[in-house]
Scaffold this active site. Structure first.
Site, PDB file in Angstrom:
ATOM      1  N   CYS A  21       0.809  -1.228   0.000  1.00 14.46           N
ATOM      2  CA  CYS A  21       0.000   0.000   0.000  1.00 14.46           C
ATOM      3  C   CYS A  21       0.842   1.278   0.000  1.00 14.46           C
ATOM      4  CB  CYS A  21      -0.966  -0.002   1.181  1.00 14.46           C
ATOM      5  SG  CYS A  21      -2.094  -1.418   1.192  1.00 14.46           S
ATOM      6  N   HIS A  41      -3.221   7.266   2.045  1.00 17.79           N
ATOM      7  CA  HIS A  41      -3.637   5.957   1.558  1.00 17.79           C
ATOM      8  C   HIS A  41      -5.045   5.690   2.059  1.00 17.79           C
ATOM      9  CE1 HIS A  41      -4.027   1.769   0.821  1.00 17.79           C
ATOM     10  NE2 HIS A  41      -3.772   1.389   2.063  1.00 17.79           N
ATOM     11  N   ASN A  90     -10.066  -0.074  -0.222  1.00 17.48           N
ATOM     12  CA  ASN A  90      -8.611  -0.011  -0.180  1.00 17.48           C
ATOM     13  C   ASN A  90      -8.069  -0.636  -1.467  1.00 17.48           C
ATOM     14  OD1 ASN A  90      -5.873  -0.383   0.270  1.00 17.48           O
ATOM     15  ND2 ASN A  90      -6.105  -1.181   2.345  1.00 17.48           N
TER      16      ASN A  90
END
Length: 326
Positions: free
Chosen positions: A120, A253, A283
């Protein structure tokens, strides 16, 4: 000698057509005998929907339209690109790099291409690497892409993880400039936390050894994430000689709304200064920051001259931040 800098001159993104709402996902889970609800997901994550690829779609199939949109926004042709960096944990194949496949699909050849795997945090890492390569004269116009098909890694018998992730891609064109665009970068990792977020399987002798599905200790990730993101944010601000008051937009993020809100609070930033897309995208790992950036740019929220703080945290455990003037 005039110092070289890099600036973002174009952004782009792409989402696969299949939108999966919480209600859709809850229905699918119910068929497996797993209980969940829209309320349960929203309260814990802020996620209302995500996009999943169709079976035939690959990581590069998402990356290419995102890249093309960024190239067009920069007023360039694909042939103008002289570096491609793709951040992904879900490549088309073990090798070659997805960046090489993207290069071919864009119809260009000759320039260096490679993938970055920091989960990520991948886009932050990729952006920092491309910035350094432009600064030292290795490249002039870089295409930096985050692209993921995380739905392929999900265990749909685990309601604590399968509701979190989605698929998508985001891209930027980074060009050499005589004036600073990227003001500072800060990258870190701590390998002792490998086990709290990982896909432990691997290919050996033509078979998958170990589990090919994502596992996560959500509480451990949450505790680590807010702290390290705050430190990285303060580090890039210090390197650039800036303060929290100079931040026009925080683009974190897009993992979990509570982590994002916690990060903004530590930086004393009001909620309206944070770009949020997690409710619609989930996500998307390395794609989440460039996806959010592009959506904010195209919505008219972000304008030239504003100062943006980008930051991410992911499996590894990796984390980092980039401060830039758009």
């Amino acid at each position: 000698m005039t110092r070289r800098y890099s600036r973002i001159t174009g952004t782009g993104s792409y989402l696969p057509p299949r939108r999966v709402s919480n209600e859709d996902l809850v229905s699918e889970l119910a068929e497996r005998g797993i209980e969940s609800s829209d309320q349960w997901i929203v309260e814990r994550t802020g996620i209302q929907a995500r996009h999943f690829v169709d079976p035939e779609m690959m990581c590069s199939d998402l990356a290419v339209p995102a890249a093309q949109a960024a190239i067009q926004a920069a007023g360039l042709q694909a042939s103008d690109i002289d570096l491609i960096v793709v951040a992904t944990s879900t490549p088309d194949m073990v090798f070659p790099a997805t960046a090489a496949i993207v290069q071919n699909k864009l119809g260009i050849a000759g320039c260096p291409v490679f993938d970055v795997q920091a989960v990520c945090s991948g886009f932050i890492y990729a952006l920092a690497v491309a910035d350094a390569m432009i600064a030292n004269g290795t490249a002039n116009r870089a295409l930096v892409i985050g692209s993921e098909v995380f739905s392929r890694l999900l265990d749909f018998n685990d309601r604590t993880t399968c509701v979190l992730f989605g698929d998508g891609a985001g891209a930027v064109v980074l060009e050499a400039s005589s004036t600073p665009g990227i003001l500072a970068t800060d990258l870190h990792a701590d390998g002792k936390h490998v086990g709290i977020l990982c896909v432990p399987g691997h290919v050996s002798g033509g078979k998958v050894t170990g589990s090919p599905l994502l596992t996560m200790d959500g509480q451990a990730v949450f505790k680590l994430a807010v702290g390290v993101l705050d430190k990285a944010a303060r580090a890039v601000l210090a390197k650039a000689g800036k303060t929290e008051a100079d931040i026009d937009w925080l683009i974190p993020h897009q993992a979990n709304i509570r982590i994002m809100q916690g990060t903004a609070k530590k930086l004393h930033l009001p909620p309206e200064k944070m770009v949020v897309t997690v409710h619609e995208h989930g996500n998307t790992s390395a794609a989440s920051i460039p996806l959010a950036l592009d959506h904010a740019v195209r919505a008219g929220k972000i304008s030239k001259g504003q100062t943006l703080l980008l930051e991410g945290v992911g499996g590894g455990f990796t984390w980092g931040a980039v401060l830039l003037e758009f």
